[in-house]
Design a protein around this motif. Structure first.
Motif, short mmCIF file in Angstrom:
data_model
loop_
_atom_site.label_atom_id
_atom_site.label_comp_id
_atom_site.label_asym_id
_atom_site.label_seq_id
_atom_site.Cartn_x
_atom_site.Cartn_y
_atom_site.Cartn_z
N GLY A 23 0.76 -1.24 0.00
CA GLY A 23 0.00 0.00 0.00
C GLY A 23 0.79 1.29 0.00
O GLY A 23 0.20 2.37 0.13
N LYS A 24 2.13 1.21 -0.15
CA LYS A 24 2.94 2.44 -0.09
C LYS A 24 2.48 3.50 -1.09
O LYS A 24 2.26 4.66 -0.74
CB LYS A 24 4.41 2.13 -0.37
CG LYS A 24 5.14 1.33 0.67
CD LYS A 24 6.60 1.21 0.36
CE LYS A 24 6.89 0.48 -0.94
NZ LYS A 24 6.49 -0.92 -0.93
N THR A 25 2.39 3.09 -2.36
CA THR A 25 2.11 4.08 -3.40
C THR A 25 0.71 4.66 -3.26
O THR A 25 0.51 5.88 -3.34
CB THR A 25 2.30 3.47 -4.79
OG1 THR A 25 3.65 3.03 -4.93
CG2 THR A 25 1.98 4.47 -5.89
N SER A 26 -0.28 3.80 -3.02
CA SER A 26 -1.65 4.30 -2.89
C SER A 26 -1.81 5.21 -1.69
O SER A 26 -2.46 6.27 -1.77
CB SER A 26 -2.63 3.12 -2.80
OG SER A 26 -2.68 2.41 -4.02
N VAL A 27 -1.22 4.84 -0.56
CA VAL A 27 -1.30 5.68 0.63
C VAL A 27 -0.57 7.00 0.40
O VAL A 27 -1.06 8.08 0.77
CB VAL A 27 -0.76 4.94 1.87
CG1 VAL A 27 -0.51 5.90 3.03
CG2 VAL A 27 -1.73 3.84 2.29
N THR A 28 0.60 6.94 -0.24
CA THR A 28 1.33 8.18 -0.54
C THR A 28 0.49 9.12 -1.39
O THR A 28 0.40 10.33 -1.11
CB THR A 28 2.65 7.85 -1.28
OG1 THR A 28 3.48 7.04 -0.45
CG2 THR A 28 3.40 9.12 -1.64
N GLN A 29 -0.14 8.58 -2.42
CA GLN A 29 -0.93 9.42 -3.32
C GLN A 29 -2.22 9.91 -2.66
O GLN A 29 -2.70 11.01 -2.98
CB GLN A 29 -1.22 8.67 -4.62
CG GLN A 29 0.03 8.35 -5.43
CD GLN A 29 0.88 9.58 -5.73
OE1 GLN A 29 0.36 10.64 -6.09
NE2 GLN A 29 2.20 9.45 -5.57
N ALA A 30 -2.77 9.12 -1.75
CA ALA A 30 -3.95 9.59 -1.01
C ALA A 30 -3.57 10.74 -0.07
O ALA A 30 -4.31 11.72 0.08
CB ALA A 30 -4.57 8.45 -0.22
N ILE A 31 -2.40 10.63 0.56
CA ILE A 31 -1.91 11.74 1.38
C ILE A 31 -1.70 12.97 0.50
O ILE A 31 -2.08 14.09 0.85
CB ILE A 31 -0.60 11.34 2.09
CG1 ILE A 31 -0.88 10.25 3.14
CG2 ILE A 31 0.05 12.56 2.76
CD1 ILE A 31 0.38 9.62 3.71
N LYS A 32 -1.12 12.77 -0.67
CA LYS A 32 -0.90 13.88 -1.60
C LYS A 32 -2.22 14.55 -1.97
O LYS A 32 -2.29 15.79 -2.10
CB LYS A 32 -0.21 13.36 -2.86
CG LYS A 32 -0.12 14.33 -4.04
CD LYS A 32 0.73 15.55 -3.73
CE LYS A 32 1.22 16.28 -4.98
NZ LYS A 32 0.21 16.67 -5.93
N ALA A 33 -3.29 13.76 -2.13
CA ALA A 33 -4.59 14.34 -2.45
C ALA A 33 -5.03 15.31 -1.36
O ALA A 33 -5.60 16.37 -1.64
CB ALA A 33 -5.62 13.24 -2.64
#
Length: 467
Positions: free
Chosen positions: A113-123
């Motif tokens: 889940g690293k990438t998805s969580v990173t991009q959700a934080i970015k959102a």
């Protein structure tokens, strides 16, 4: 948004940051890359050494519009800055970008889940102000300093993905970022072939993300994970403030319920001592905990709870990481869930749970198309065969598979569940039309290296083909 009137760098500023001397005219620099095929006009070209020596491509980079190059020896075609080691030069440029900015920085790692969580934080960061983040999965010894170097000076908040495939990688990358908050999404049997003590070793490596925390930094940890105590100890050793997400009563963000539906899911959780219900655009059950991780990271980066909820409500699954489409086929439609970017035992089982929870039309089937999970070492056979219990428990009707490791799983499944098996993903993609029927829900999942993506692509391209 960054100040469009101000360049990302100047050639002179780059030379100063890396301790080199500019040979050639000063110029405004708008971006940087090590891939000469990605050069945009006004970029810095990084002549890194890998499978090929980047210096070989300097001329092509200048021709494509690069205004300066970072090199280890003089090159023809444009201005350049010479340093003893271009990778070290990139790291120095990243450190300079970090130090010139007042940005609050977050860092994300985990087995899943690293990438998805990173991009959700970015959102969430996007909604809160001027933000910056890793793109794609730029999470290694090149990707992290590259992302830092690309951070505009007026950035208010940023988030960086940090990965690993062998011991000793995460700590130095965290030291480069020096985050104000860092999280470990979860720990599982990923890259375990590199660790003599298996998942415990992975947990210690993941916990190294806290080594770079600034004083008083926040460590966000999955309290439900079996290796939580190892990760918590790493955070305490770093002097971090611990924030726990999970289902336990002691969690700072506690999951109370997760209800999926065709448009996403509704989560009920206790956060900061208050009960909240919020929407997700994601329907995978693992997003119950993932969303809490995102929320705690955003709060640690001074983003309001309301903004976090707004971001999560709009954050759709990424390509290859749960992206869902309706595909016309054989006079009807089937639902395609593309989870082809990567896979490991944890994410496989989470996918089966999510698929099993989805309602299905009369006559439809729950179908999975699986390719080999890689980098599991001596544990590979047991971990592939171990998926059978979860497949059966979650009422998966048909299993199609490709690859020698998935053959181990395929052979022990009940005969009624066995669909097609092929030696390679390419062979399975070649019979894509035979793998699904109208009203089916099909999930494609496998490691990137075993090429699950080509099966997902073949299934998506069935859309209306017969018509």
């Amino acid at each position: 948004m960054p100040d469009l009137e101000k360049p990302l760098w100047t050639a002179e500023a780059i030379a100063s940051a890396v301790g080199g001397k500019l040979e050639g005219p000063d110029a405004d620099v708008g971006g940087l890359t090590y891939n000469s095929r990605e050069i945009q006009s006004g970029d810095l070209f990084l002549a890194l050494k890998g499978t090929r020596d980047g210096h070989e491509f300097a001329q092509a980079a200048f021709e494509a519009g690069a205004v300066v190059a970072l090199v280890e020896h003089p090159v023809e075609g444009g201005a350049y800055v010479v340093v003893p080691d271009t990778l070290k030069g990139l790291e120095a440029l990243g450190a300079a970008a970090r130090d010139r900015s007042a940005a609050k920085r977050g860092a994300v790692t985990g087995s899943v889940g690293k990438t998805s969580v990173t991009q959700a934080i970015k959102a969430g960061l996007d909604l809160a102000g001027r933000s910056h983040a890793s793109i794609k999965s730029y999470n290694n010894h090149i990707g992290v300093p590259l992302t830092l170097s690309r951070m505009p000076a007026d950035t208010e908040r940023a988030v960086f993905e940090i990965g690993m495939n062998h011991p000793g990688e995460i700590g130095p990358l965290s030291q480069q970022v020096r985050p104000h908050a860092a999280c470990v999404t979860t720990v599982g049997p990923v890259h375990i072939e590199a660790f003599a003590d298996g998942e415990a070793g992975v947990a210690r490596e993941k916990g190294a993300i806290f080594e770079g925390l600034v004083e008083g930094g926040v460590a966000v940890i999955n309290g439900d994970n079996a290796y939580a105590d190892i990760v918590k100890q790493a955070a305490r050793d770093a002097g971090a403030v611990l924030k726990i997400f999970g289902t336990g009563e002691d969690a700072d963000a506690r999951l109370l319920s997760f209800d999926a539906d065709p448009e996403g899911a509704t989560v009920v959780a206790e956060i900061e001592g208050q009960r909240h219900a919020y929407r997700l655009a994601q329907s995978g059950v693992h997003w119950g905990l993932n969303s809490l991780c995102v929320i705690l990271m955003l709060r640690a980066l001074d983003v309001s709870l309301e903004t976090a909820f707004e971001a999560l409500a709009d954050f759709a699954p990424l390509a290859g990481r749960g992206e869902t489409n309706c595909v016309a086929h054989k006079g009807g439609h089937f639902t395609l869930i593309d989870e082809s970017y990567n896979a490991n035992p944890l994410s496989m089982k989470a996918g089966f749970i999510s698929l099993g929870a989805r309602p299905i039309a009369k006559g439809g089937k729950r179908v999975v198309v699986l390719t080999d999970m890689l980098e599991l070492g001596d544990h590979s056979r047991a971990l592939h065969e171990g998926l059978s219990e979860s497949l059966i428990a979650n009422k998966i009707d048909v299993v199609h598979a490709a690859g020698p490791q998935m053959r181990l799983l395929y052979d022990i499944l009940p005969s009624a569940m066995r669909g097609q098996w092929r030696e390679t993903a390419a062979e399975l993609a070649g019979i894509a039309a035979d793998l699904v029927s109208p009203d089916d829900i099909v999930m494609v999942k496998g490691s990137n290296g075993s090429r699950a993506a080509i099966v997902a692509k073949a299934l998506a391209e069935l859309d209306g083909a017969a018509e």
